[in-house]
Write a protein that holds these residues in place. Structure first.
Motif, PDB file in Angstrom:
ATOM      1  N   THR A  69     -25.723   8.655  -3.428  1.00 46.45           N
ATOM      2  CA  THR A  69     -25.095   7.834  -4.301  1.00 46.45           C
ATOM      3  C   THR A  69     -25.512   8.217  -5.756  1.00 46.45           C
ATOM      4  OG1 THR A  69     -24.946   5.984  -3.098  1.00 46.45           O
ATOM      5  CG2 THR A  69     -24.753   5.624  -5.242  1.00 46.45           C
ATOM      6  N   ASN A 152     -29.015  -1.473  -6.761  1.00 44.65           N
ATOM      7  CA  ASN A 152     -27.733  -2.221  -6.831  1.00 44.65           C
ATOM      8  C   ASN A 152     -27.404  -2.361  -8.596  1.00 44.65           C
ATOM      9  OD1 ASN A 152     -30.368  -3.931  -6.545  1.00 44.65           O
ATOM     10  ND2 ASN A 152     -29.072  -5.299  -7.908  1.00 44.65           N
ATOM     11  N   ASP A 156     -24.209  -1.062  -3.472  1.00 45.29           N
ATOM     12  CA  ASP A 156     -23.618  -2.238  -2.782  1.00 45.29           C
ATOM     13  C   ASP A 156     -22.779  -2.149  -1.593  1.00 45.29           C
ATOM     14  OD1 ASP A 156     -25.357  -3.364  -4.721  1.00 45.29           O
ATOM     15  OD2 ASP A 156     -24.317  -4.883  -5.384  1.00 45.29           O
ATOM     16  N   ALA A 157     -21.663  -1.445  -1.836  1.00 45.22           N
ATOM     17  CA  ALA A 157     -20.504  -1.324  -1.043  1.00 45.22           C
ATOM     18  C   ALA A 157     -20.883  -0.389   0.168  1.00 45.22           C
ATOM     19  CB  ALA A 157     -19.464  -0.572  -1.953  1.00 45.22           C
ATOM     20  N   GLU A 158     -21.431   0.642  -0.175  1.00 46.40           N
ATOM     21  CA  GLU A 158     -22.005   1.471   1.037  1.00 46.40           C
ATOM     22  C   GLU A 158     -23.104   0.688   2.016  1.00 46.40           C
ATOM     23  OE1 GLU A 158     -21.804   4.482   3.579  1.00 46.40           O
ATOM     24  OE2 GLU A 158     -20.573   4.271   1.685  1.00 46.40           O
ATOM     25  N   LYS A 161     -21.165  -1.801   3.826  1.00 43.79           N
ATOM     26  CA  LYS A 161     -20.424  -1.258   5.008  1.00 43.79           C
ATOM     27  C   LYS A 161     -21.136  -0.792   6.205  1.00 43.79           C
ATOM     28  CE  LYS A 161     -17.457   3.078   5.383  1.00 43.79           C
ATOM     29  NZ  LYS A 161     -17.056   4.190   4.694  1.00 43.79           N
ATOM     30  N   PRO A 167     -19.319  -9.691   3.145  1.00 49.99           N
ATOM     31  CA  PRO A 167     -19.050  -9.254   1.697  1.00 49.99           C
ATOM     32  C   PRO A 167     -19.379 -10.483   0.586  1.00 49.99           C
ATOM     33  CG  PRO A 167     -16.995 -10.076   2.987  1.00 49.99           C
ATOM     34  CD  PRO A 167     -18.272 -10.010   3.965  1.00 49.99           C
ATOM     35  N   LYS A 170     -24.702 -11.000  -2.125  1.00 49.98           N
ATOM     36  CA  LYS A 170     -24.849  -9.869  -2.917  1.00 49.98           C
ATOM     37  C   LYS A 170     -26.228  -9.486  -3.256  1.00 49.98           C
ATOM     38  CE  LYS A 170     -24.885 -10.189  -8.312  1.00 49.98           C
ATOM     39  NZ  LYS A 170     -24.796 -11.067  -9.485  1.00 49.98           N
TER      40      LYS A 170
END
Length: 200
Positions: A69, A152, A156-158, A161, A167, A170
């Motif tokens: 990332t 973060n 976060d998204a990866e 996933k 979802p 946080k």
């Protein structure tokens, strides 16, 4: 290590030099996390903290996600230092604790108690901080060294996933840990008379 509570707090430090060795079993590490999640307090007994314990390949996968990332946003001529820090300070450890706050719980409290609505996100952060501090101390008392990181929201998204997480969770922070391979740096203390007031 049979330290008393005060000694444990004093001994807890930030360790960047850690190894992929554990002084205790994986089951005992899990018990530390579960004990903290069960007993650390939360506002309105919300129990909003969620914790993910990553060991083995899952631990290494997290730091690969962080590295890849950052590779996309850190200038190429500066990336070597970033890569070295991730590989030698975080990925080199035995595991990582991920701390989350369940926003569905926070939002539910906001709806149930509208007079306190703006406070619940802050109180959620307080709850998370107490979990982080408790687990950090317990890990160190077991013989680990750890640090607290905040990659973060970039990852976060990866992360969600990869581990198929709710979802509504946080991500708040990441705590890599392992057996210390070097002593932490010197810690400086600001004068207590500037930080504590006592009125009798």
């Amino acid at each position: 290590m049979a330290r008393n509570f005060k000694e444990t707090i004093k001994h807890r430090r930030t360790y960047y030099s850690i190894s992929n060795v554990s002084p205790i079993s994986d089951k005992e590490i899990q018990e530390i996390v579960e004990y903290a999640v069960l007993h650390v307090p939360s506002s309105f007994n919300s129990q909003s903290t969620r914790v993910v314990l990553l060991l083995g390949d899952n631990h290494r996968k997290l730091w690969s996600i962080v590295k890849e990332t950052l590779r996309k946003i850190v200038p190429e001529n500066n990336f070597k230092a970033t890569e070295d820090k991730i590989d030698n300070c975080f990925a080199a450890g035995y595991g990582t604790v991920l701390y989350f706050e369940d926003q569905a719980v926070v939002e539910g409290l906001q709806k149930a108690f509208p007079s306190y609505s703006e406070n619940f996100p802050k109180w959620s952060e307080h709850t998370s901080a107490m979990h982080q501090f408790t687990i950090w101390n317990m890990l160190e008392d077991a013989g680990f060294g750890a640090s607290l990181q905040h990659y973060n929201p970039l990852i976060d998204a990866e992360v969600a996933k990869t581990w198929k997480l709710d979802p509504n969770w946080k991500l708040v922070s990441q705590m890599p840990f392992g057996t210390p391979t070097a002593e932490p740096g010197e810690k400086e203390f600001s004068p207590l008379d500037k930080r504590v007031l006592v009125f009798k």
